[in-house]
Scaffold this motif. Structure first.
Motif, short mmCIF file in Angstrom:
data_model
loop_
_atom_site.label_atom_id
_atom_site.label_comp_id
_atom_site.label_asym_id
_atom_site.label_seq_id
_atom_site.Cartn_x
_atom_site.Cartn_y
_atom_site.Cartn_z
N ALA A 55 32.97 27.20 38.27
CA ALA A 55 32.75 28.43 37.27
C ALA A 55 34.02 29.38 38.14
O ALA A 55 34.04 29.80 36.77
CB ALA A 55 31.15 28.82 37.57
N LYS A 56 34.35 28.98 39.07
CA LYS A 56 35.03 29.39 39.71
C LYS A 56 36.50 29.61 38.58
O LYS A 56 36.87 30.61 38.78
CB LYS A 56 36.16 29.64 41.00
N LEU A 57 36.75 28.63 37.77
CA LEU A 57 38.22 29.03 36.72
C LEU A 57 37.67 29.78 36.07
O LEU A 57 38.34 30.76 35.26
CB LEU A 57 37.75 27.02 36.07
N VAL A 58 36.55 30.70 35.19
CA VAL A 58 35.81 31.76 34.65
C VAL A 58 36.13 32.89 35.31
O VAL A 58 36.56 33.50 34.85
CB VAL A 58 34.80 30.82 34.10
N THR A 59 35.18 33.06 36.52
CA THR A 59 35.18 34.15 36.91
C THR A 59 36.92 34.47 37.54
O THR A 59 37.11 36.08 38.01
CB THR A 59 34.49 34.09 38.16
N ASN A 85 40.23 34.35 36.05
CA ASN A 85 40.47 34.87 35.03
C ASN A 85 39.90 35.86 33.69
O ASN A 85 38.32 36.37 34.53
CB ASN A 85 40.67 33.64 33.59
N ARG A 86 40.33 36.81 33.62
CA ARG A 86 40.47 38.25 32.84
C ARG A 86 41.65 37.92 31.27
O ARG A 86 42.30 37.71 31.14
CB ARG A 86 40.74 38.78 33.23
N MET A 87 40.42 37.86 30.23
CA MET A 87 41.68 37.53 28.84
C MET A 87 40.26 38.57 28.17
O MET A 87 39.10 38.49 27.96
CB MET A 87 40.96 35.81 28.49
N THR A 130 42.18 29.84 24.19
CA THR A 130 41.40 28.99 25.76
C THR A 130 40.52 27.75 25.19
O THR A 130 40.70 26.34 25.68
CB THR A 130 41.47 29.39 26.81
N ILE A 131 39.54 27.80 24.98
CA ILE A 131 38.35 27.29 24.17
C ILE A 131 39.11 25.86 23.19
O ILE A 131 39.49 25.09 23.24
CB ILE A 131 36.93 28.11 23.72
N ARG A 132 39.93 26.86 22.55
CA ARG A 132 40.21 25.99 21.20
C ARG A 132 41.75 24.36 22.53
O ARG A 132 41.70 24.01 22.07
CB ARG A 132 41.49 26.40 20.03
N ALA A 192 34.37 37.89 27.08
CA ALA A 192 34.89 39.52 26.73
C ALA A 192 34.13 40.31 27.44
O ALA A 192 35.10 40.76 27.05
CB ALA A 192 35.17 38.81 25.02
N ALA A 193 32.87 40.27 27.03
CA ALA A 193 32.28 41.32 27.53
C ALA A 193 31.69 41.27 28.93
O ALA A 193 32.54 42.91 29.70
CB ALA A 193 30.60 41.50 27.17
N ASN A 194 32.68 40.52 29.73
CA ASN A 194 32.48 40.46 31.23
C ASN A 194 33.21 39.92 32.38
O ASN A 194 33.39 40.18 33.58
CB ASN A 194 31.31 39.30 31.85
N TYR A 195 34.76 39.36 31.12
CA TYR A 195 35.35 38.60 32.16
C TYR A 195 37.30 39.34 30.82
O TYR A 195 37.80 38.45 31.09
CB TYR A 195 35.08 37.29 32.20
N ALA A 196 36.60 40.93 31.20
CA ALA A 196 38.24 41.19 30.58
C ALA A 196 39.10 41.51 30.46
O ALA A 196 38.66 41.33 32.06
CB ALA A 196 37.11 42.21 28.81
#
Length: 168
Positions: free
Chosen positions: A100-104, A106-108, A116-118, A141-145
């Motif tokens: 999950a750290k790979l997500v948290t 980052n900000r996009m 990134t998903i593609r 998009a709402a939480n990691y913008a």
């Protein structure tokens, strides 16, 4: 000359068979040693990632405690994700392959997350997310913008003190 050719062919066949026998012996020896030192195959069970285990089965078997998906102060404790609509869809789809750290960390923008998903689908064998993709993108998009923070905030409520000079 045909006897020599026949002998060489037979010799190669025997040598190939001997190599196969040695490899088979080594493989069987390895398995036997593994079973002798780990007869209940517990190393296979402990090496299995928690994300692969069905959460309800894990709760029922006592493999994880009831706080497995606990949320405290708006944060999902197991992953560090922000509590919001779509949280468990993100947990179930994103943490199967990576932390999950790979997500948290980052900000996009939504477009950045979609790109990134593609990329993961094209290069990392990410499955088709189907209807979950919109839920995941909305959540990310709402939480990691991206955050426009500029400079750090000024220090406030600081108790300053004077350093005394040493007598050396």
């Amino acid at each position: 000359m045909s006897d020599k050719h026949s002998f060489e062919k037979s010799f190669r066949e025997v040598r190939t068979m001997m190599r196969m026998i040695v490899l088979l012996f080594l493989a069987i020896s390895g398995v036997l040693l593994f079973v002798l030192f780990d007869p209940d195959l517990s190393s296979f069970q402990s090496a299995r990632p928690a994300s692969v285990v069905n959460v309800q089965d894990s709760l029922d078997q006592g493999l994880v405690d009831a706080d497995y998906d606990a949320i405290e102060n708006g944060i999902h404790l197991r992953t560090g994700f922000v509590e919001a609509e779509g949280l468990m869809t993100v947990v179930n789809n994103c943490t199967n392959c990576h932390s999950a750290k790979l997500v948290t960390q980052n900000r996009m923008t939504r477009e950045g997350w979609e790109a990134t998903i593609r990329w993961m689908q094209e290069t990392q064998k990410l499955w088709d997310l189907g209807n979950n993709e919109a839920i995941i993108l909305d959540y990310l998009a709402a939480n990691y913008a991206p955050e426009d923070t500029g400079r750090r905030a000024n220090l406030a409520d600081i108790e300053w003190y004077v350093l005394e000079e040493s007598s050396d």
